[in-house]
Write an enzyme that holds these catalytic residues in place. Structure first.
Site, short mmCIF file in Angstrom:
data_model
loop_
_atom_site.label_atom_id
_atom_site.label_comp_id
_atom_site.label_asym_id
_atom_site.label_seq_id
_atom_site.Cartn_x
_atom_site.Cartn_y
_atom_site.Cartn_z
N SER A 1 -26.12 -24.87 -7.06
CA SER A 1 -24.86 -25.35 -7.20
C SER A 1 -24.29 -26.24 -5.84
O SER A 1 -23.27 -26.97 -6.11
CB SER A 1 -23.90 -24.01 -7.39
OG SER A 1 -23.98 -23.16 -6.29
N GLY B 1 -29.73 -39.76 -16.03
CA GLY B 1 -30.31 -40.06 -17.55
C GLY B 1 -31.22 -39.00 -17.60
O GLY B 1 -32.41 -39.29 -18.37
N ASN C 1 -34.65 -14.26 15.29
CA ASN C 1 -33.32 -14.86 15.83
C ASN C 1 -32.52 -13.70 16.10
O ASN C 1 -32.24 -12.90 15.01
CB ASN C 1 -32.66 -15.80 14.77
CG ASN C 1 -31.51 -16.78 15.30
OD1 ASN C 1 -31.66 -16.97 16.55
ND2 ASN C 1 -30.67 -17.39 14.66
N TYR D 1 -32.29 -11.25 7.94
CA TYR D 1 -32.43 -12.38 7.21
C TYR D 1 -33.86 -13.15 7.72
O TYR D 1 -34.69 -13.50 7.10
CB TYR D 1 -31.51 -13.56 8.02
CG TYR D 1 -31.65 -15.00 7.46
CD1 TYR D 1 -31.33 -15.52 5.94
CD2 TYR D 1 -32.02 -16.00 8.24
CE1 TYR D 1 -31.46 -16.69 5.68
CE2 TYR D 1 -32.32 -17.36 8.04
CZ TYR D 1 -31.94 -17.80 6.49
OH TYR D 1 -31.83 -18.97 6.24
N ALA D 2 -34.39 -12.87 8.88
CA ALA D 2 -35.58 -13.29 9.65
C ALA D 2 -36.77 -12.43 8.79
O ALA D 2 -37.75 -12.85 8.60
CB ALA D 2 -35.76 -13.17 11.00
N ILE E 1 -29.47 -26.73 9.29
CA ILE E 1 -29.11 -27.73 8.46
C ILE E 1 -27.76 -27.58 7.95
O ILE E 1 -27.09 -26.39 7.84
CB ILE E 1 -29.94 -27.74 7.22
CG1 ILE E 1 -31.43 -27.34 7.27
CG2 ILE E 1 -29.62 -28.90 6.40
CD1 ILE E 1 -32.11 -28.59 7.90
N1 LIG Z 1 -28.47 -24.06 5.99
C1 LIG Z 1 -29.43 -23.89 6.78
O1 LIG Z 1 -29.38 -24.22 8.08
C2 LIG Z 1 -30.74 -23.11 6.64
C3 LIG Z 1 -31.74 -23.20 7.19
C4 LIG Z 1 -33.34 -22.66 6.90
C5 LIG Z 1 -33.09 -22.13 5.68
N2 LIG Z 1 -32.08 -22.11 4.84
C6 LIG Z 1 -32.16 -21.73 3.33
O2 LIG Z 1 -32.11 -22.84 2.42
C7 LIG Z 1 -31.48 -21.98 1.20
C8 LIG Z 1 -30.43 -22.73 0.92
O3 LIG Z 1 -29.32 -22.55 1.86
P1 LIG Z 1 -27.89 -23.46 1.95
O4 LIG Z 1 -27.79 -23.69 3.39
O5 LIG Z 1 -28.07 -24.51 1.14
O6 LIG Z 1 -26.88 -22.16 1.46
P2 LIG Z 1 -25.43 -22.22 0.60
O7 LIG Z 1 -24.93 -23.67 0.86
O8 LIG Z 1 -24.92 -20.94 0.92
O9 LIG Z 1 -26.10 -22.23 -0.72
C9 LIG Z 1 -26.43 -21.25 -1.38
C10 LIG Z 1 -26.93 -20.90 -2.80
O10 LIG Z 1 -27.53 -20.17 -3.31
C11 LIG Z 1 -26.82 -19.56 -4.26
N3 LIG Z 1 -27.04 -18.14 -4.39
C12 LIG Z 1 -26.66 -17.16 -3.35
N4 LIG Z 1 -26.87 -15.88 -3.74
C13 LIG Z 1 -27.42 -16.02 -5.08
C14 LIG Z 1 -27.88 -15.04 -6.07
N5 LIG Z 1 -27.89 -13.70 -5.87
N6 LIG Z 1 -28.02 -15.50 -7.23
C15 LIG Z 1 -28.21 -16.79 -7.49
N7 LIG Z 1 -27.75 -18.01 -6.70
C16 LIG Z 1 -27.46 -17.32 -5.47
C17 LIG Z 1 -25.38 -20.18 -4.29
O11 LIG Z 1 -24.80 -19.90 -5.38
P3 LIG Z 1 -23.17 -19.55 -5.42
O12 LIG Z 1 -22.60 -20.70 -5.46
O13 LIG Z 1 -23.26 -18.98 -6.95
O14 LIG Z 1 -23.09 -18.38 -4.48
C18 LIG Z 1 -25.80 -21.43 -3.67
O15 LIG Z 1 -26.01 -22.11 -4.79
C19 LIG Z 1 -31.40 -20.49 1.49
O16 LIG Z 1 -32.47 -19.88 1.26
C20 LIG Z 1 -31.53 -20.49 2.91
O17 LIG Z 1 -31.67 -19.37 3.50
C21 LIG Z 1 -30.96 -22.84 5.02
#
Ligand SMILES: NC(=O)c1ccc[n+]([C@@H]2O[C@H](COP(=O)([O-])OP(=O)(O)OC[C@H]3O[C@@H](n4cnc5c(N)ncnc54)[C@H](OP(=O)(O)O)[C@@H]3O)[C@@H](O)[C@H]2O)c1
Length: 244
Positions: A11, A51, A146, A152-153, A185
């Site tokens: 989303s 599309g 971390n 989380y780690a 990110i």
């Molecule tokens: N951002 C970073 O720096 C970073 C770095 C390394 C790894 N990651 C990993 O990359 C992935 C995406 O991270 P992001 O930064 O894009 O996070 P984000 O912006 O917080 O988005 C998280 C997404 O996961 C969904 N979600 C959370 N809990 C859920 C559940 N119980 N069931 C179904 N959907 C759920 C959320 O949906 P809702 O809107 O419904 O809550 C949202 O679509 C994660 O696994 C994160 O650990 C991120």
């Protein structure tokens, strides 16, 4: 790309960019998040913009029955599932002595149990197809640890070991499993981190910037494509050189 692809947590953030990149490549996309309305809204937009066929579903990836319903809905709509992207994840950061059992559990359940539930649910159709890809979004934090992120780690390290086991167990059946381990990110997830902390991170990144969601989406598109047919059990770190 003529494939049916489920992206969990699509989303917003990294998952949305992954879904968008795959839709741009012509794939059929299942958009999923906890908010059904938001998933449907994104699915409708991607279908109109690129599309392609899409489906928007509400799912709680930490709940096995909910995950099963998402995969059943995918099979009912499209009759197959070629790629699963395990992307949904959360953080509940705190120093270990202050970390509650609830914060430990919710992160392990949402980030690691989910990978088990989603991967298991797509295995049956993938085994019948004798082909499939499972791409799991871990984190550099799962490789290097971390402070403030023990839960989380641990969840992200678990996803790596899980993927290697999956790759060994189902490689002979034509199912490929790989991990993408992003660095820091720019998404909602890191928005709450103090600016000073982020600046320290940027200073230790050789490329001297945070990653963009498109950096991760491009790599996932490659892993979902026919250009990566001889890759499995790998952890691809994409972090501007933070961990090396
Ligand atoms: N951002 C970073 O720096 C970073 C770095 C390394 C790894 N990651 C990993 O990359 C992935 C995406 O991270 P992001 O930064 O894009 O996070 P984000 O912006 O917080 O988005 C998280 C997404 O996961 C969904 N979600 C959370 N809990 C859920 C559940 N119980 N069931 C179904 N959907 C759920 C959320 O949906 P809702 O809107 O419904 O809550 C949202 O679509 C994660 O696994 C994160 O650990 C991120």
């Amino acid at each position: 790309m003529d494939k049916v692809i489920i992206v969990t947590g699509s989303s917003r953030g990294i998952g949305l960019a992954i879904a968008e990149g795959l839709a741009a490549a012509g794939a059929t996309i299942v958009v999923s998040s906890t908010k059904e309305e938001k998933s449907k809204e994104v699915a409708t937009r991607l279908a109109a913009e690129y599309g392609v066929k899409t489906l928007g579903v509400g799912v709680d990836v930490s709940d096995e029955a909910s995950v099963k319903a998402m995969v059943d809905a995918t099979m009912a709509a499209f009759g197959r599932v070629d790629v699963l992207v395990n992307n949904a994840g959360i953080t509940r950061d705190n120093l270990l002595l202050r970390m509650s059992a609830e914060d430990w559990q919710s992160v392990i359940t949402t980030n690691l149990n989910s990978v088990f539930y989603c991967s298991k649910a797509v295995l049956r159709p993938m085994l019948k197809q004798r082909a499939g890809r499972i791409i799991t979004i871990s984190s550099v934090v799962g490789q290097m640890g971390n402070p403030g992120q023990a839960n989380y780690a641990a969840s992200k390290a678990g996803a790596i070991a899980f993927t290697k086991s999956l790759a060994k167990e189902y490689g002979p059946k034509g199912i490929l499993a790989n991990v993408v381990a992003p660095g820091f990110i720019e998404t909602d997830m890191i928005e709450s981190l103090p600016e000073q902390y982020l600046n320290t991170i940027i200073e230790s990144v050789p490329l001297r910037r945070l990653g963009q969601v498109s950096d991760i989406a491009n790599l996932v598109s490659f892993l979902a494509s026919d250009q990566s047919q001889y890759m499995t059990g790998q952890v691809l770190t994409i972090d501007g050189g933070l961990l090396m």
